[in-house]
Write a protein that holds these residues in place. Structure first.
Motif, short mmCIF file in Angstrom:
data_model
loop_
_atom_site.label_atom_id
_atom_site.label_comp_id
_atom_site.label_asym_id
_atom_site.label_seq_id
_atom_site.Cartn_x
_atom_site.Cartn_y
_atom_site.Cartn_z
N UNK A 264 -4.06 -12.64 -0.71
CA UNK A 264 -4.61 -11.74 -1.59
C UNK A 264 -5.60 -10.89 -1.29
N UNK A 265 -6.61 -11.46 -0.40
CA UNK A 265 -7.57 -10.82 0.33
C UNK A 265 -7.13 -9.89 1.31
N UNK A 266 -6.03 -10.02 2.03
CA UNK A 266 -5.39 -9.21 3.03
C UNK A 266 -4.90 -7.80 2.14
N UNK A 267 -4.33 -8.28 0.88
CA UNK A 267 -3.58 -7.12 0.10
C UNK A 267 -4.80 -6.23 -0.08
N UNK A 268 -5.81 -6.87 -0.76
CA UNK A 268 -6.91 -5.86 -1.15
C UNK A 268 -7.66 -5.19 0.11
N UNK A 269 -7.78 -5.68 1.08
CA UNK A 269 -8.11 -4.86 2.35
C UNK A 269 -7.34 -4.02 2.71
N UNK A 270 -6.27 -4.41 2.88
CA UNK A 270 -5.06 -3.19 3.02
C UNK A 270 -5.12 -1.93 2.17
N UNK A 271 -5.38 -2.20 0.95
CA UNK A 271 -5.48 -1.21 0.00
C UNK A 271 -6.82 -0.22 0.30
N UNK A 272 -7.79 -0.99 0.62
CA UNK A 272 -9.15 -0.60 1.06
C UNK A 272 -8.86 0.44 2.13
N UNK A 273 -8.23 0.03 3.12
CA UNK A 273 -8.05 0.53 4.50
C UNK A 273 -7.30 2.03 4.19
N UNK A 274 -6.37 2.00 3.20
CA UNK A 274 -5.65 3.13 2.90
C UNK A 274 -6.42 4.35 2.49
N UNK A 275 -7.64 4.03 2.16
CA UNK A 275 -8.36 5.46 1.47
C UNK A 275 -8.97 5.97 2.78
N UNK A 276 -9.03 5.37 4.21
CA UNK A 276 -9.46 5.91 5.17
C UNK A 276 -8.66 6.46 6.13
N UNK A 277 -7.07 6.38 5.75
CA UNK A 277 -6.25 6.86 6.50
C UNK A 277 -5.82 8.43 6.41
N UNK A 278 -6.10 9.12 7.28
CA UNK A 278 -5.82 10.60 7.20
C UNK A 278 -4.31 10.72 7.39
N UNK A 279 -3.41 10.02 7.67
CA UNK A 279 -2.03 10.37 8.13
C UNK A 279 -1.31 10.10 6.79
N UNK A 280 -0.55 10.79 6.31
CA UNK A 280 0.46 10.46 5.10
C UNK A 280 1.40 9.52 5.42
N UNK A 281 1.91 9.38 6.54
CA UNK A 281 2.89 8.47 6.92
C UNK A 281 2.31 6.99 6.90
N UNK A 282 0.93 7.06 7.30
CA UNK A 282 0.46 5.75 7.36
C UNK A 282 0.10 5.07 6.00
N UNK A 283 -0.28 6.44 5.36
CA UNK A 283 -0.62 5.58 3.69
C UNK A 283 0.64 5.13 3.19
N UNK A 284 1.91 5.86 3.31
CA UNK A 284 3.04 5.43 2.73
C UNK A 284 3.33 3.81 3.15
N UNK A 285 3.11 3.71 4.62
CA UNK A 285 3.52 2.48 5.37
C UNK A 285 2.44 1.43 4.69
N UNK A 286 1.31 1.58 4.43
CA UNK A 286 0.36 0.90 3.79
C UNK A 286 0.82 0.43 2.26
#
Length: 281
Positions: free
Chosen positions: A176-198
């Motif tokens: 659950x902690x990893x899930x939350x951190x992955x969602x937080x990381x997606x906010x800083x991802x500038x690449x649309x493909x990476x956001x979709x992957x997250x």
């Protein structure tokens, strides 16, 4: 779990080279990724020959090698006459007619991961504006690669986590902690493909821990789920705001909207209902 393939960093590199070409008043922009101590030039805008294409630049050679070695931008006003670099690649550079050149290393965790170049064919040296644009592109690319590295690290943790009966509760909380951190990381991802992957990784993780969604599922926005994921870890609104790079009032607004959609009276009830509906792990 089946591993998701990391998007090619070359795509992000190509995007930054094109961005520099649009923003800077410079005729030639190129670059490539660094593998161990060797830079391979693969991306080009404005070149007229193939002499630089596929060229391998060693860490100890040329302008790019100098940038890699010292982990900072390097430039020459006239490549052919420069006394501060080796001239191992003169044939390719001269064949393209390049004179003033700047090389900017993309450094992640103190390791060069790529090099961006801008160059002109005229006698006038590149200006400060061009240098600023290339350096800005290098920083953006470094951030993007760092985010991708962190996502890969956390995905590997997910794949290594094999819950047993005795460790299941602790593993569930860690996931659950990893899930939350992955969602937080997606906010800083500038690449649309990476956001979709997250988003795909988060959905997979949620499915593993909750199974199929129950009944009619409320439609929460990405940001509403981001906020609930942090609240599920016990974060205050201020802590969630810091982790998601949002304002505290914005977090409160997303939380209110999520509670309304879930028909929850408290933040904790909202988290419980989101889990029941399979929206959170």
């Amino acid at each position: 779990m089946t591993a998701l393939l990391r998007p090619r960093d070359g795509d992000a590199l190509r995007a930054e080279i094109r961005w520099v070409a649009r923003r800077a008043d410079v005729p030639v922009v190129f670059g490539g990724a660094v593998d161990e101590d060797t830079l391979l030039l693969t991306e080009f805008v404005g070149t007229v020959t193939t002499g630089l294409r596929g060229l391998s630049v060693l860490r100890t050679s040329g302008l790019g090698g100098q940038a890699m070695q010292h982990r900072r931008p390097a430039s020459v006003a006239d490549y052919r006459c420069a006394s501060t670099i080796t001239h191992d690649y003169d044939a390719a550079v001269s064949g393209e007619g390049l004179r003033s050149v700047i090389a900017v290393p993309v450094v992640v965790a103190d390791r060069p991961r790529a090099v961006l170049y801008a160059a002109s064919r005229g006698a006038s040296p590149l200006g400060d504006r061009t240098a600023e644009v290339v350096v800005a592109a290098g920083r953006r690319l470094a951030h993007e690669i760092a985010v991708r590295d962190e996502v890969d690290r956390r995905v590997r943790l997910l794949e290594l986590a094999a819950p047993t009966t005795s460790t299941a509760p602790a593993v569930t909380e860690e996931l659950r902690e990893i899930h939350a951190e992955l969602r937080a990381l997606s906010g800083g991802a500038g690449d649309a493909g990476l956001r979709d992957r997250l988003a795909g990784v988060c959905a997979r993780l949620t499915g593993v821990l909750t199974g199929e969604p129950a009944g009619a599922v409320p439609q929460l926005s990405r940001r509403e789920l981001d906020v609930l994921a942090q609240i599920a870890l016990g974060c205050t609104n201020q802590e969630a705001a810091l982790r998601l790079s949002l304002g505290a009032e914005t977090v409160k607004s997303y939380l209110r909207q999520a509670m309304s959609k879930l028909d929850a009276r408290t933040r904790h009830e909202a988290v419980a209902l989101a889990r029941r509906h399979g929206l959170l792990p």
